[in-house]
Design a protein around this motif. Structure first.
Motif, PDB file in Angstrom:
ATOM      1  N   PRO A   1       0.820  -1.226   0.000  1.00  9.53           N
ATOM      2  CA  PRO A   1       0.000   0.000   0.000  1.00  9.53           C
ATOM      3  C   PRO A   1       0.850   1.271   0.000  1.00  9.53           C
ATOM      4  O   PRO A   1       0.471   2.257  -0.643  1.00  9.53           O
ATOM      5  CB  PRO A   1      -0.813  -0.110   1.283  1.00  9.53           C
ATOM      6  CG  PRO A   1      -0.883  -1.561   1.562  1.00  9.53           C
ATOM      7  CD  PRO A   1       0.423  -2.130   1.092  1.00  9.53           C
ATOM      8  N   LEU A   2       1.998   1.226   0.692  1.00  7.07           N
ATOM      9  CA  LEU A   2       2.844   2.422   0.717  1.00  7.07           C
ATOM     10  C   LEU A   2       3.440   2.703  -0.661  1.00  7.07           C
ATOM     11  O   LEU A   2       3.439   3.850  -1.124  1.00  7.07           O
ATOM     12  CB  LEU A   2       3.966   2.264   1.753  1.00  7.07           C
ATOM     13  CG  LEU A   2       3.534   2.314   3.222  1.00  7.07           C
ATOM     14  CD1 LEU A   2       4.732   2.106   4.142  1.00  7.07           C
ATOM     15  CD2 LEU A   2       2.857   3.648   3.536  1.00  7.07           C
ATOM     16  N   VAL A   3       3.935   1.651  -1.314  1.00  2.24           N
ATOM     17  CA  VAL A   3       4.532   1.827  -2.641  1.00  2.24           C
ATOM     18  C   VAL A   3       3.480   2.322  -3.633  1.00  2.24           C
ATOM     19  O   VAL A   3       3.675   3.318  -4.344  1.00  2.24           O
ATOM     20  CB  VAL A   3       5.141   0.487  -3.142  1.00  2.24           C
ATOM     21  CG1 VAL A   3       5.517   0.581  -4.615  1.00  2.24           C
ATOM     22  CG2 VAL A   3       6.356   0.119  -2.306  1.00  2.24           C
ATOM     23  N   VAL A   4       2.340   1.640  -3.655  1.00  2.00           N
ATOM     24  CA  VAL A   4       1.287   2.011  -4.603  1.00  2.00           C
ATOM     25  C   VAL A   4       0.680   3.368  -4.222  1.00  2.00           C
ATOM     26  O   VAL A   4       0.368   4.182  -5.101  1.00  2.00           O
ATOM     27  CB  VAL A   4       0.210   0.908  -4.685  1.00  2.00           C
ATOM     28  CG1 VAL A   4      -0.958   1.345  -5.541  1.00  2.00           C
ATOM     29  CG2 VAL A   4       0.826  -0.372  -5.237  1.00  2.00           C
ATOM     30  N   GLY A   5       0.553   3.615  -2.907  1.00  2.00           N
ATOM     31  CA  GLY A   5       0.056   4.914  -2.458  1.00  2.00           C
ATOM     32  C   GLY A   5       0.980   6.037  -2.926  1.00  2.00           C
ATOM     33  O   GLY A   5       0.518   7.089  -3.385  1.00  2.00           O
ATOM     34  N   ALA A   6       2.288   5.800  -2.837  1.00  2.00           N
ATOM     35  CA  ALA A   6       3.252   6.814  -3.282  1.00  2.00           C
ATOM     36  C   ALA A   6       3.125   7.031  -4.790  1.00  2.00           C
ATOM     37  O   ALA A   6       3.169   8.171  -5.277  1.00  2.00           O
ATOM     38  CB  ALA A   6       4.672   6.379  -2.927  1.00  2.00           C
ATOM     39  N   LEU A   7       2.918   5.939  -5.520  1.00  2.00           N
ATOM     40  CA  LEU A   7       2.703   6.063  -6.966  1.00  2.00           C
ATOM     41  C   LEU A   7       1.435   6.881  -7.234  1.00  2.00           C
ATOM     42  O   LEU A   7       1.403   7.734  -8.123  1.00  2.00           O
ATOM     43  CB  LEU A   7       2.582   4.668  -7.593  1.00  2.00           C
ATOM     44  CG  LEU A   7       2.333   4.632  -9.097  1.00  2.00           C
ATOM     45  CD1 LEU A   7       3.552   5.147  -9.846  1.00  2.00           C
ATOM     46  CD2 LEU A   7       2.000   3.208  -9.555  1.00  2.00           C
TER      47      LEU A   7
END
Lengths: 301, 238
Positions: free
Chosen positions: A82-88
């Motif tokens: 979620p953090l990686v995709v949220g950052a994207l």
């Protein structure tokens, strides 16, 4: 017809298991639609991306870092994806969606649709379309639980439990907290909220990041159940959009309940007339559109 | 000892404002001193609301200069302008229907010290205490107007921009609002009031600006008001 209570209950349980995915994904769409007013067509691709973060983190991250024994484990993936995709998502919002805000909402829809095709295309190019199995399911979630009427995989009990917690947690934050009141007010009248000293553009960016983070979270939960494939998102998202139409755009609780309910209806249909189970949601969508075009929980325009 | 001129709170010079292609304000100049109450009078579409919205940064685009407490705001985003101590009460009150009364009250960010506390506000507006868990738009028009006022008094803002706060309200509520304006003026608030006509604030306002077609057509001080009634009626078309 062999329709024992036991068969019905067990199919409905399996249906509920699909339902929690519908709920989490349509919840993210509802949150994003509320504040940004765009139908986020890239949602399915980001759900898929979440599953791939888990898969690749487990299989490829270690070798890539030169530590072949390192695996990003399942629990870490639930947070990292979620953090990686949220950052994207934050990046997408800041560099692209923001520029479209003063134009018709249709442009946001077209942009996110295009992004979905690009992401899916790239992954189809590099990964197996028929899917890869995710082997990172933790030992503690293996095995079955006796529910009395059926033996249910422990992992699926976990998925249902954590998804319900995340959905209702999100509902609680939005409907019952101060932070949520900013979000609701911003949905109604963003200009006035700005005049009250609140940094609305930042709030919009973070909301988008949170919404797509939810999709990635669902992707990680899905990885051990379904095979991880580049098309898993586009298959899922068609049903989820039907759920959103049935529930009504923008209602938080509506999107959660409709997701759960339709998963169970799908499961129940499997018992009654199995071939119809993949179509029943669309049939309901047609009926709802005819009778209550704003959706079951939507506000009439 | 001669009375010192009030310190400058707001200065607008050469303000032009646009919504898309429409050019609404054509060079507005006005100065408001600390503790003053001024009204912006004019017919519908004259540009009064646009002046308020320009101050808080809610128009499509604006040029010229607007300083609040000496800070230039023409290039600041809206939420930062609000933090300079501005409270905005929009046309039609802007109560949020998905928020309870208390959530509406607590929504605006506290921008300065010295705002009213929640108990003080409930003391001043007992109706709001009684209905604090109702959804905002369930209130009557008068109660909604009180809520719209109360929520900006909580933030410590000392420059209040009030847009047609008496519109559509019963005379008894209008009377209450007039008393409230008097109290606020006594407490030292600076107030810019958009009104259709001058009667509401006739005995409270220090000055009246007449707005016509996006420019300031006239400025009438309190002393000149009675002598200018005929002229004002002509401007306002009554």
């Amino acid at each position: 017809m062999g329709m024992s209570v036991q068969t019905v209950l067990s199919q409905v349980m399996l249906g509920l298991n699909n339902g929690v995915f519908y709920a989490i994904l349509s919840l993210g769409l509802a949150v994003i639609f509320g504040l940004l007013n765009i139908v986020n067509f890239v949602h399915g691709a980001l759900y898929m991306l979440g599953a791939y973060v888990a898969l690749l983190g487990f299989t490829m991250l270690g070798p890539l870092l030169g530590k072949p024994d390192f695996h990003l484990n399942y629990w870490a993936a639930l947070i990292v994806a979620p953090l990686v995709v949220g950052a994207l998502g934050v990046l997408i919002e800041k560099t692209m969606l923001r520029r479209l805000r003063k134009f018709d909402h249709l442009y946001g829809l077209l942009l996110t649709f295009g992004l979905a095709l690009i992401i899916q295309g790239v992954f189809t190019n590099y990964f197996n379309v028929s899917g890869d199995a995710y082997d990172g399911k933790p030992e503690s979630l293996s095995g079955v639980v006796d529910l009395g009427f059926m033996l249910f995989p422990k992992y699926r009990v976990w998925v249902i439990g954590i998804s319900l917690a995340v959905c209702f947690g999100t509902w609680f934050v939005i409907e019952r907290t101060k932070l949520g009141s900013y979000l609701r007010a911003g949905t109604e009248n963003p200009e006035l909220v700005k005049a009250f000293g609140i940094n609305v553009p930042l709030m919009i960016t973070l909301t988008y990041g949170f919404g797509v983070g939810l999709a990635a979270f669902a992707g990680v939960l899905a990885a051990p159940i379904y095979s991880v494939s580049p098309v898993m998102g586009s298959e899922m998202i068609i049903t989820v959009f039907a759920v959103v139409v049935i529930g009504g755009m923008g209602s938080i609780m509506g999107s959660i309940l409709t997701g759960l309910l339709l998963g169970m209806v799908e499961g129940f249909t499997k018992v009654v007339y199995a071939p119809a189970s993949s179509t029943v949601i669309f049939l309901i969508m047609v009926l709802v559109l005819l009778v209550k075009p704003a959706g079951l929980f939507g506000k009439e325009a | 000892m001669p009375e010192a001129a009030p310190k400058e709170m707001l200065r607008i010079s050469g303000l032009h404002a646009f919504y898309g292609e429409s050019h609404i304000l054509h060079g507005i100049d006005l100065v408001v001193g600390e503790g003053e109450l001024v009204t912006l009078l004019g017919r519908n579409g004259a540009g009064r609301t646009t002046i308020l919205k320009s101050i808080i940064g809610l128009v499509g685009s604006r040029s010229g200069s607007i300083t609040v407490h000496g800070t230039e705001t023409i290039n600041l985003p809206t939420h930062k302008i609000a933090h300079l101590g501005i409270g905005y009460c929009p046309e039609e009150r802007g109560i949020f229907s998905s928020l309870t009364v208390e959530e509406n009250l607590m929504l605006p960010v506290v921008v300065r010290k010295g705002g009213l506390s929640l108990p003080e506000i409930y003391d001043m507006f007992p109706n709001l205490l009684e209905r604090r868990t109702s959804m905002g738009t369930r209130l009557s028009g008068g109660e909604q107007q009180m809520l719209a006022m109360a929520r900006i008094l909580r933030t410590g803002a000392n420059l209040l921009l009030l847009d047609e706060i008496t519109e559509g309200l019963a005379p008894v509520i209008v009377q209450t609002l007039r008393q409230l304006m008097g109290q606020l003026k006594e407490r030292g608030f600076t107030i810019i009031l958009v009104e259709q006509n001058f009667h509401f604030a006739a005995d409270l306002a220090d000055r009246h600006y007449v707005i016509d077609r996006g420019t300031i057509a006239d400025m009438i001080t309190r002393d000149q008001l009675s002598a200018s009634t005929g002229k004002l009626n002509q401007y306002l078309g009554v």
